[in-house]
Design a protein around this motif. Structure first.
Motif, PDB file in Angstrom:
ATOM      1  N   TYR A  41     -31.577  99.249 -45.585  1.00 58.63           N
ATOM      2  CA  TYR A  41     -30.411  99.630 -45.891  1.00 58.63           C
ATOM      3  C   TYR A  41     -29.042  98.967 -45.205  1.00 58.63           C
ATOM      4  N   SER A  54     -26.090  98.779 -49.652  1.00 57.05           N
ATOM      5  CA  SER A  54     -27.444  98.026 -50.302  1.00 57.05           C
ATOM      6  C   SER A  54     -28.481  98.497 -49.683  1.00 57.05           C
ATOM      7  N   THR A  56     -33.203  98.099 -50.155  1.00 62.25           N
ATOM      8  CA  THR A  56     -34.364  97.320 -50.857  1.00 62.25           C
ATOM      9  C   THR A  56     -35.388  97.755 -50.528  1.00 62.25           C
ATOM     10  N   VAL A  74     -37.538  95.842 -55.131  1.00 59.85           N
ATOM     11  CA  VAL A  74     -36.287  96.443 -55.510  1.00 59.85           C
ATOM     12  C   VAL A  74     -35.162  96.418 -54.818  1.00 59.85           C
ATOM     13  N   SER A  76     -30.813  97.364 -54.878  1.00 59.46           N
ATOM     14  CA  SER A  76     -29.816  98.089 -55.258  1.00 59.46           C
ATOM     15  C   SER A  76     -28.796  98.015 -54.581  1.00 59.46           C
ATOM     16  N   ASP A  77     -27.662  97.814 -55.295  1.00 57.16           N
ATOM     17  CA  ASP A  77     -26.218  97.409 -54.440  1.00 57.16           C
ATOM     18  C   ASP A  77     -25.208  98.112 -55.170  1.00 57.16           C
ATOM     19  N   SER A  78     -24.117  98.786 -54.438  1.00 57.41           N
ATOM     20  CA  SER A  78     -23.082  99.489 -54.868  1.00 57.41           C
ATOM     21  C   SER A  78     -21.884  98.853 -54.190  1.00 57.41           C
ATOM     22  N   GLN A  85     -22.343  98.488 -59.857  1.00 52.62           N
ATOM     23  CA  GLN A  85     -23.532  98.944 -59.377  1.00 52.62           C
ATOM     24  C   GLN A  85     -24.707  97.858 -59.967  1.00 52.62           C
ATOM     25  N   LEU A  87     -28.760  96.315 -59.887  1.00 52.42           N
ATOM     26  CA  LEU A  87     -30.301  96.576 -59.691  1.00 52.42           C
ATOM     27  C   LEU A  87     -31.127  95.448 -60.037  1.00 52.42           C
ATOM     28  N   ASN A  88     -31.920  95.274 -59.225  1.00 49.87           N
ATOM     29  CA  ASN A  88     -33.022  94.057 -59.364  1.00 49.87           C
ATOM     30  C   ASN A  88     -34.520  94.492 -59.219  1.00 49.87           C
ATOM     31  N   ASN A 116     -26.512  95.063 -64.082  1.00 48.90           N
ATOM     32  CA  ASN A 116     -25.200  95.321 -63.515  1.00 48.90           C
ATOM     33  C   ASN A 116     -24.470  96.251 -64.363  1.00 48.90           C
ATOM     34  N   ASN A 153     -23.030  97.961 -69.308  1.00 45.29           N
ATOM     35  CA  ASN A 153     -24.037  97.499 -68.745  1.00 45.29           C
ATOM     36  C   ASN A 153     -24.669  96.132 -69.396  1.00 45.29           C
TER      37      ASN A 153
END
Length: 323
Positions: A41, A54, A56, A74, A76-78, A85, A87-88, A116, A153
């Protein structure tokens, strides 16, 4: 396409890169014979009006009978208080070769799906800015005349690869992400003049000096000076410093330099209890943002399903900082 911007984006690079192995290099899939999980985090610049968060999660494991490692992650980034936002979700595969001269080669592949999402209500446009009063008579923000895009999106396929050459004392790794320069919905052209995300090249290396090999009850003690160089479009950064483990205690000191200035001094400390390692780090901002940014905070966790068994003698490599 959501937005058309002639600008280059930069991928996230964790300060604790050693606690997010798959994010650093897909060739690190399978650093242990047993299952390994990691969680990271990052809270960047909490002192500013818009923060960046962020997160993962990752899994990887090595299977000796097929000289292969598998992993999944996984991310996630904001950004901008949730305005953008990301997400991968990705899968990783690694194959290991034994080379002459006590060398080994890891070849990794990453295939992921990125998405995205734009929170249009979080955006403020030029026609909403009024120096005298940004608030209308009803107490809300001035309404914009901008027309929202048809879609908020964007999903895309993202492919990367990585290589690592190493022995029991040192390693050198190379990662290349966005090989297919995917269209992420925000970049019409990147700063290389091509459509899509610019190629990320990450070169990293370390030397491991073990001064106490430990035993079945205690962790080894070692120091690993290391360097990481990341380049994406016109942007680049370099992290130089050292990671150290003293039995159950871990820590590190790194400095990060970006483009034209020293960006941050990174201090970390934590514990490694064999099955679980927990590390906290703080980025002291050295750029013009200084203390006003609030620095950056990171927490990294690695959990090993090893039933408390030490297996370092079997591994005979220099990848202890990733465990």
């Amino acid at each position: 396409m959501l937005l058309s911007l002639n600008a280059g984006g930069q991928d996230l690079v964790f300060s604790q890169f050693y606690n997010s192995p798959l994010h650093l290099n897909p060739a690190l899939a399978g650093t242990n014979d047993f299952a390994q999980f990691n969680a990271n985090y990052r809270l960047q610049w909490p002192g500013l009006s818009t923060v960046y968060e962020s997160f993962t999660l990752g899994y990887n494991q090595y299977f000796r009978n097929i000289n292969s490692g598998f992993g999944a992650s996984v991310i996630s980034d904001s950004s901008g208080d949730g305005a953008i936002q990301f997400l991968n979700v990705a899968g990783n595969y690694m194959y290991k070769l034994v080379l002459p001269g006590d060398l080994q080669l890891r070849i990794g592949l990453e295939v992921g799906f990125g998405q995205n999402r734009l929170n249009y209500n979080q955006l403020i446009f030029g026609d909403q800015i009024d120096i005298s009063s940004p608030i209308n008579a009803g107490g809300g923000l001035i309404t914009s005349n901008e027309i929202p895009p048809n879609s908020l999106n964007k999903g895309y396929l993202d492919i990367g690869t990585g290589f690592m050459v190493y022995n029991k004392s040192w390693f050198v790794g190379l990662t290349m992400k966005h090989l297919n320069t995917p269209d992420n919905g925000f970049l019409l052209t990147n700063n290389a003049g091509k459509i899509g995300l610019p190629l990320l090249i990450n070169l990293h290396g370390s030397y491991q000096y073990v001064f106490d090999i430990g035993n079945k009850q205690t962790n080894p003690s070692f120091v690993s000076p290391s360097v990481l160089l990341a380049k994406q479009g016109d942007f680049w950064q370099i992290n130089v410093g050292s990671y150290v483990q003293l039995r159950n205690f871990v820590g590190g000191v790194y400095v990060r330099h970006t483009v034209s200035h020293f960006d941050a001094l990174i201090l970390s400390a934590g514990v490694n209890l064999n099955t679980i390692k927990i590390t906290y780090s703080y980025d002291i901002t050295l750029s013009e943002l200084a203390l006003a940014s609030g620095g950056s905070h990171e927490i990294g966790i690695i959990y090993n399903l090893s039933n408390g068994k030490q297996q370092y003698s079997k591994l005979n490599d220099c990848l202890q900082l990733f465990r």
